[in-house]
Design a protein around this motif. Sequence first.
Motif, PDB file in Angstrom:
ATOM      1  N   LYS A 161       0.819  -1.204   0.000  1.00 31.98           N
ATOM      2  CA  LYS A 161       0.000   0.000   0.000  1.00 31.98           C
ATOM      3  C   LYS A 161       0.859   1.263   0.000  1.00 31.98           C
ATOM      4  CE  LYS A 161      -4.002  -2.067   2.297  1.00 31.98           C
ATOM      5  NZ  LYS A 161      -4.903  -2.037   3.484  1.00 31.98           N
ATOM      6  N   GLU A 162       2.176   1.094   0.228  1.00 29.62           N
ATOM      7  CA  GLU A 162       3.086   2.236   0.315  1.00 29.62           C
ATOM      8  C   GLU A 162       3.981   2.400  -0.905  1.00 29.62           C
ATOM      9  OE1 GLU A 162       3.514   1.876   5.180  1.00 29.62           O
ATOM     10  OE2 GLU A 162       4.961   0.909   3.867  1.00 29.62           O
ATOM     11  N   THR A 163       4.349   1.286  -1.528  1.00 28.96           N
ATOM     12  CA  THR A 163       5.299   1.343  -2.643  1.00 28.96           C
ATOM     13  C   THR A 163       4.975   0.295  -3.698  1.00 28.96           C
ATOM     14  OG1 THR A 163       6.843  -0.245  -1.637  1.00 28.96           O
ATOM     15  CG2 THR A 163       7.183   2.100  -1.110  1.00 28.96           C
ATOM     16  N   ASP A 164       5.542   0.523  -4.885  1.00 26.49           N
ATOM     17  CA  ASP A 164       5.480  -0.443  -5.988  1.00 26.49           C
ATOM     18  C   ASP A 164       6.883  -0.503  -6.576  1.00 26.49           C
ATOM     19  OD1 ASP A 164       4.769  -2.135  -8.007  1.00 26.49           O
ATOM     20  OD2 ASP A 164       3.353  -0.774  -8.983  1.00 26.49           O
ATOM     21  N   ILE A 165       7.547  -1.651  -6.386  1.00 25.89           N
ATOM     22  CA  ILE A 165       8.970  -1.781  -6.745  1.00 25.89           C
ATOM     23  C   ILE A 165       9.146  -2.926  -7.739  1.00 25.89           C
ATOM     24  CG2 ILE A 165      11.323  -1.966  -5.861  1.00 25.89           C
ATOM     25  CD1 ILE A 165       9.835   0.214  -4.403  1.00 25.89           C
ATOM     26  N   ALA A 166      10.006  -2.732  -8.739  1.00 25.09           N
ATOM     27  CA  ALA A 166      10.416  -3.804  -9.640  1.00 25.09           C
ATOM     28  C   ALA A 166      11.924  -3.717  -9.829  1.00 25.09           C
ATOM     29  CB  ALA A 166       9.706  -3.692 -10.985  1.00 25.09           C
ATOM     30  N   VAL A 167      12.596  -4.833  -9.585  1.00 24.06           N
ATOM     31  CA  VAL A 167      14.055  -4.914  -9.733  1.00 24.06           C
ATOM     32  C   VAL A 167      14.393  -6.025 -10.705  1.00 24.06           C
ATOM     33  CG1 VAL A 167      16.245  -5.430  -8.592  1.00 24.06           C
ATOM     34  CG2 VAL A 167      14.525  -4.045  -7.410  1.00 24.06           C
TER      35      VAL A 167
END
Length: 215
Positions: free
Chosen positions: A31-37
């Motif tokens: 709900k705070e972040t959307d990350i793709a590595v």
Amino acid sequence: MQTQDRPAVDRSSLQDSLSANRTATVKRTTKETDIAVTLNLDGQGQANNQTGVPFLDHMLDQISSHSLIDLNIRATGDHEIDDHHTNEDVGITLGQSLGEALGDRKGIHRFGHFLAPLDEALVQVTLDFSGRPHLSYGLEIPTQRVGTYDTQLVREFFVAVVNHSQMTLHIRQLDGINSHHIIEATFKAFARALRMAIAIDPRRSQAIPSSKGVL
């Protein structure tokens, strides 16, 4: 007394075999972040990092450049609150990606260390892909911010990486009075230690780098 010649070991093909597909793509959405590595341990140091935190992007670029890991990170987060969640979740996802790309860790050197200077700053990093997460953090950063970046977030980033890659990491500051120099020397030293630790050891063949046979 006759001796038998031992068959020659084709170290180049062995290294190619061990380093094949040492890549990972990990996504993390909260709900705070959307990350793709996405990373490639056997890359050329190509960096394409956009986290919305400029100083963090700069440090991630240092990791890529000096470890030769290709690193592509995309992140969006609740920057209207602060950068803490994005900083931490990028560290979590990067740690998960390292762990996934290393797999069972067969054939790697496992240990890495480096002592990096940046002008007056001097920082030592030693790490071990031990399977036992631990951070010993010895930075004394004199200012609360570098630009807009809260310098307390440096420790939080490395805590996240350590816990999710199952790495033992020791960071020691030997000298330094400039906050930017201290932090950048840390990331450069971390990158070079990482490069050493993930490198394939041709003498180890495909063995787990542990006397216990497991990490």
